[in-house]
Design a protein around this motif. Sequence first.
Motif, PDB file in Angstrom:
ATOM      1  N   ILE A   1       0.868  -1.444  -0.405  1.00 21.17           N
ATOM      2  CA  ILE A   1       0.197  -0.311  -0.195  1.00 21.17           C
ATOM      3  C   ILE A   1       0.715   1.232  -0.249  1.00 21.17           C
ATOM      4  O   ILE A   1       1.868   0.815   0.525  1.00 21.17           O
ATOM      5  N   MET A   2       0.090   2.779  -0.892  1.00 25.02           N
ATOM      6  CA  MET A   2       1.220   3.272  -1.029  1.00 25.02           C
ATOM      7  C   MET A   2       0.243   4.774  -1.762  1.00 25.02           C
ATOM      8  O   MET A   2      -0.810   4.142  -2.113  1.00 25.02           O
ATOM      9  N   TYR A   3       0.019   5.236  -0.849  1.00 28.98           N
ATOM     10  CA  TYR A   3      -0.068   6.759  -1.005  1.00 28.98           C
ATOM     11  C   TYR A   3      -2.158   6.397  -0.781  1.00 28.98           C
ATOM     12  O   TYR A   3      -3.256   6.905  -0.569  1.00 28.98           O
ATOM     13  N   GLY A   4      -1.724   5.085  -0.010  1.00 34.19           N
ATOM     14  CA  GLY A   4      -3.234   4.559   0.871  1.00 34.19           C
ATOM     15  C   GLY A   4      -4.126   4.450  -0.224  1.00 34.19           C
ATOM     16  O   GLY A   4      -5.228   3.790  -0.212  1.00 34.19           O
ATOM     17  N   VAL A   5      -3.986   3.261  -1.554  1.00 38.65           N
ATOM     18  CA  VAL A   5      -4.023   2.998  -2.280  1.00 38.65           C
ATOM     19  C   VAL A   5      -3.526   1.250  -2.199  1.00 38.65           C
ATOM     20  O   VAL A   5      -1.620   1.645  -2.564  1.00 38.65           O
ATOM     21  N   LEU A   6      -3.984   0.581  -3.073  1.00 36.95           N
ATOM     22  CA  LEU A   6      -2.888  -1.012  -3.093  1.00 36.95           C
ATOM     23  C   LEU A   6      -1.907  -0.472  -4.894  1.00 36.95           C
ATOM     24  O   LEU A   6      -2.757  -0.037  -5.485  1.00 36.95           O
ATOM     25  N   VAL A   7      -0.830  -0.851  -4.498  1.00 39.35           N
ATOM     26  CA  VAL A   7       0.151  -0.955  -6.155  1.00 39.35           C
ATOM     27  C   VAL A   7       0.771  -1.793  -6.027  1.00 39.35           C
ATOM     28  O   VAL A   7       1.288  -1.622  -7.095  1.00 39.35           O
ATOM     29  N   GLY A   8       1.055  -3.135  -5.489  1.00 41.40           N
ATOM     30  CA  GLY A   8       1.663  -4.307  -5.543  1.00 41.40           C
ATOM     31  C   GLY A   8       1.102  -5.135  -5.130  1.00 41.40           C
ATOM     32  O   GLY A   8       1.110  -4.924  -3.748  1.00 41.40           O
TER      33      GLY A   8
ATOM     34  N   LYS B   1       4.792  -7.318  -8.156  1.00 37.58           N
ATOM     35  CA  LYS B   1       4.263  -7.229  -9.802  1.00 37.58           C
ATOM     36  C   LYS B   1       3.052  -6.126  -9.347  1.00 37.58           C
ATOM     37  O   LYS B   1       2.275  -5.927  -7.804  1.00 37.58           O
ATOM     38  N   HIS B   2       2.522  -5.416 -10.297  1.00 38.87           N
ATOM     39  CA  HIS B   2       1.577  -4.184  -9.880  1.00 38.87           C
ATOM     40  C   HIS B   2       0.563  -4.698  -9.502  1.00 38.87           C
ATOM     41  O   HIS B   2       0.059  -6.295 -10.033  1.00 38.87           O
ATOM     42  N   ALA B   3      -0.607  -4.670  -9.261  1.00 36.31           N
ATOM     43  CA  ALA B   3      -1.904  -4.410  -8.612  1.00 36.31           C
ATOM     44  C   ALA B   3      -1.992  -3.376  -8.140  1.00 36.31           C
ATOM     45  O   ALA B   3      -1.531  -2.384  -7.817  1.00 36.31           O
ATOM     46  N   ALA B   4      -3.858  -3.760  -8.881  1.00 38.19           N
ATOM     47  CA  ALA B   4      -4.469  -2.381  -8.601  1.00 38.19           C
ATOM     48  C   ALA B   4      -6.167  -2.940  -8.162  1.00 38.19           C
ATOM     49  O   ALA B   4      -5.968  -3.817  -8.262  1.00 38.19           O
ATOM     50  N   SER B   5      -6.932  -2.139  -7.323  1.00 38.38           N
ATOM     51  CA  SER B   5      -8.183  -2.006  -6.812  1.00 38.38           C
ATOM     52  C   SER B   5      -9.032  -2.475  -7.849  1.00 38.38           C
ATOM     53  O   SER B   5      -8.882  -1.475  -8.948  1.00 38.38           O
ATOM     54  N   SER B   6     -10.330  -2.795  -7.929  1.00 36.56           N
ATOM     55  CA  SER B   6     -11.215  -3.136  -8.997  1.00 36.56           C
ATOM     56  C   SER B   6     -11.666  -1.563  -8.784  1.00 36.56           C
ATOM     57  O   SER B   6     -11.627  -0.862  -7.904  1.00 36.56           O
ATOM     58  N   TYR B   7     -12.701  -1.586  -9.872  1.00 32.99           N
ATOM     59  CA  TYR B   7     -13.570   0.141  -9.395  1.00 32.99           C
ATOM     60  C   TYR B   7     -14.322  -0.158 -10.520  1.00 32.99           C
ATOM     61  O   TYR B   7     -14.488  -1.029 -11.553  1.00 32.99           O
ATOM     62  N   SER B   8     -15.649   0.838 -10.003  1.00 32.71           N
ATOM     63  CA  SER B   8     -16.810   1.208 -10.691  1.00 32.71           C
ATOM     64  C   SER B   8     -17.441   2.067 -10.502  1.00 32.71           C
ATOM     65  O   SER B   8     -16.522   2.792 -10.830  1.00 32.71           O
TER      66      SER B   8
ATOM     67  N   VAL C   1      -5.876   4.447  -8.628  1.00 33.92           N
ATOM     68  CA  VAL C   1      -6.422   5.407  -8.131  1.00 33.92           C
ATOM     69  C   VAL C   1      -8.132   5.754  -8.843  1.00 33.92           C
ATOM     70  O   VAL C   1      -8.758   7.226  -8.912  1.00 33.92           O
ATOM     71  N   GLU C   2      -8.657   5.009  -9.932  1.00 33.16           N
ATOM     72  CA  GLU C   2      -9.363   5.000 -10.624  1.00 33.16           C
ATOM     73  C   GLU C   2     -10.822   5.186  -9.737  1.00 33.16           C
ATOM     74  O   GLU C   2     -11.826   6.043  -9.586  1.00 33.16           O
ATOM     75  N   GLN C   3     -10.761   3.937  -8.554  1.00 33.79           N
ATOM     76  CA  GLN C   3     -12.506   5.026  -7.779  1.00 33.79           C
ATOM     77  C   GLN C   3     -12.135   6.191  -6.880  1.00 33.79           C
ATOM     78  O   GLN C   3     -13.422   7.258  -6.664  1.00 33.79           O
ATOM     79  N   GLU C   4     -11.315   5.828  -6.023  1.00 32.85           N
ATOM     80  CA  GLU C   4     -10.929   7.794  -5.782  1.00 32.85           C
ATOM     81  C   GLU C   4     -11.644   8.624  -6.812  1.00 32.85           C
ATOM     82  O   GLU C   4     -12.375   9.544  -6.432  1.00 32.85           O
ATOM     83  N   LEU C   5     -11.246   8.606  -7.983  1.00 32.60           N
ATOM     84  CA  LEU C   5     -11.257   9.652  -8.839  1.00 32.60           C
ATOM     85  C   LEU C   5     -12.976   9.601  -9.059  1.00 32.60           C
ATOM     86  O   LEU C   5     -13.878  10.390  -9.910  1.00 32.60           O
TER      87      LEU C   5
END
Length: 555
Positions: free
Chosen positions: A63-70, A88-95, A361-365
């Motif tokens: 976790i970095m910047y408060g989000v999943l980064v890998g 390895k790269h990883a990111a949270s799902s978003y809707s 950071v899609e969900q945040e946006l």
Amino acid sequence: MQTELLKQQVLKVHPDDNVIVALTDLSAGETITYGGETYVLTDNIPQKHKFTTTDLQPGEPVIMYGVLVGKALKPIPQGGLISTQNLKHAASSYSGKNKEYTWTAPDINKWKTRTFNGFHRSDGRVGTANYWLFIPTVFCENRNLEFIKDALNKELGYGKTEKYKNYTRQLVQLYQQGITPDAMLDTDLEINEEHFNTRRLFPNVDGIKFLTHQGGCGGTRQDSAVLSALLTAYIDHPNVAGATVLSLGCQHLQLDDFRQEILKRNPGFDKPLFMFEQQKSQSEETMIADAIKQTFIGLIGANKQQRKPASLDKLVIGVKCGGSDGFSGISANPAVGYAADLLVGLNGSVLLAEFPELCGVEQELADRCINAEVAAKFVHLMKSYSAQAEAVGSGFDANPSPGNIRDGLITDAIKSAGAAKKGGTAPIVDVLDYTEPVRKPGLSLVCTPGNDVEATTGKAGSGATLILFTTGLGTPTGNPVCPVIKLSTNTSLAKRMADIIDIDTGDIITGQATIERKGEEILEYCIRAASGEVIPKSVQLGQDDFIPWKRGVSL
């Protein structure tokens, strides 16, 4: 982010993070105390890189910047360096939009009555510069534009100094004197400015720009349609006084269609526009001569326009990062983000683009969007773009360059979470597809690649009248019609590449400045640049980069 934190050797960006950033080189075995916790480093941690705050097992999140980064690929001990070998790269799902967003604008009282001196257009927009454009509807006309460029720029005072011609001339002289290649290498030569006519005949015209490209024919009709929309956007740009268009005649992008595209974008379009078609002309020579003559007359009219005061809500600032490093997300980008928030508070417009660099950071946006409709458009464009990349065996995870990785941006999500800081914290009022014009004051997202030139080309196409461009590695990117202001993330770069950097934000890293103070400094520089009081280095150097996006896979 407080100054006293940045005076330390390390920084934890967000309370939820399980990695810490090294602000200076750290050595294995060194003991680091931060936030009441003590860490013994198991690896050397280069400046800008990160070490873990806990033991991590394969598959566990970083976790970095408060989000999943890998996610960890192998066990990483507490105090261990994260790298491409163990992460390895990883990111949270978003809707779509999942929650309401509230925002408190920064204090804008000192700027409420401020103005900049810009060029007022008949539709109410205000330019920060006054350019004349030459545009080919097809690559076949690039050669003719080069002839015109050489003639007009030199004779009207827009040519650049020719220091490298003089340098080459010295080499020719050495060769003619019989000097050996080894001796040439050991000979110190001077790089002298060789001036020709640099006094502008038309002082209120900032330059004549030539948008050469490789499109207009030979590709798909869709490519030509996108190119037409982009070229139309540049002609309609508030920094443009008028344009001259050269067409061959048989290409996909026909002049009649081009005229209709202009009127579709701006039904009240009233700038001088001269169009020439080579296959209908008496000769190439005649067409070029006519184009030069008509343009010269147009420049006489453009020169009558003068800068006049305009309120700051007329500014449209694009924000971009390129050649990013591990400090981008903690110095230059958040400082630009604070300047963006100030401008939004003043009812100005800010454009945040680079969709591959919003991955993670899609969900945040989406939650920051003012309504579900705006969020849905963002989600649709992001997922379509991502799917297109994956369809050809790539993906957003392939975005970080070797330079990014070498300087601490190990995954795309780490890069993206820091890149998004350029947009500040304001609500997102609109989402624009490529070439769509900015329609509302506030923060808008613009769909472009992360590629530096394709992104700046797209931002100007949506109406940015200034671009703030942050870099940690040094990127010499500019734009033909939109002044690009370069900000370094670290002072070492600012000193090493002083010829391209306008603002140094490295004093944030050393604790000599706060994000807020630097953001105010950036806004002040923008006001001066918008008024023509200071000329950004990219403009001085003639960095007129222009690459249309064909909507293919470009990261």
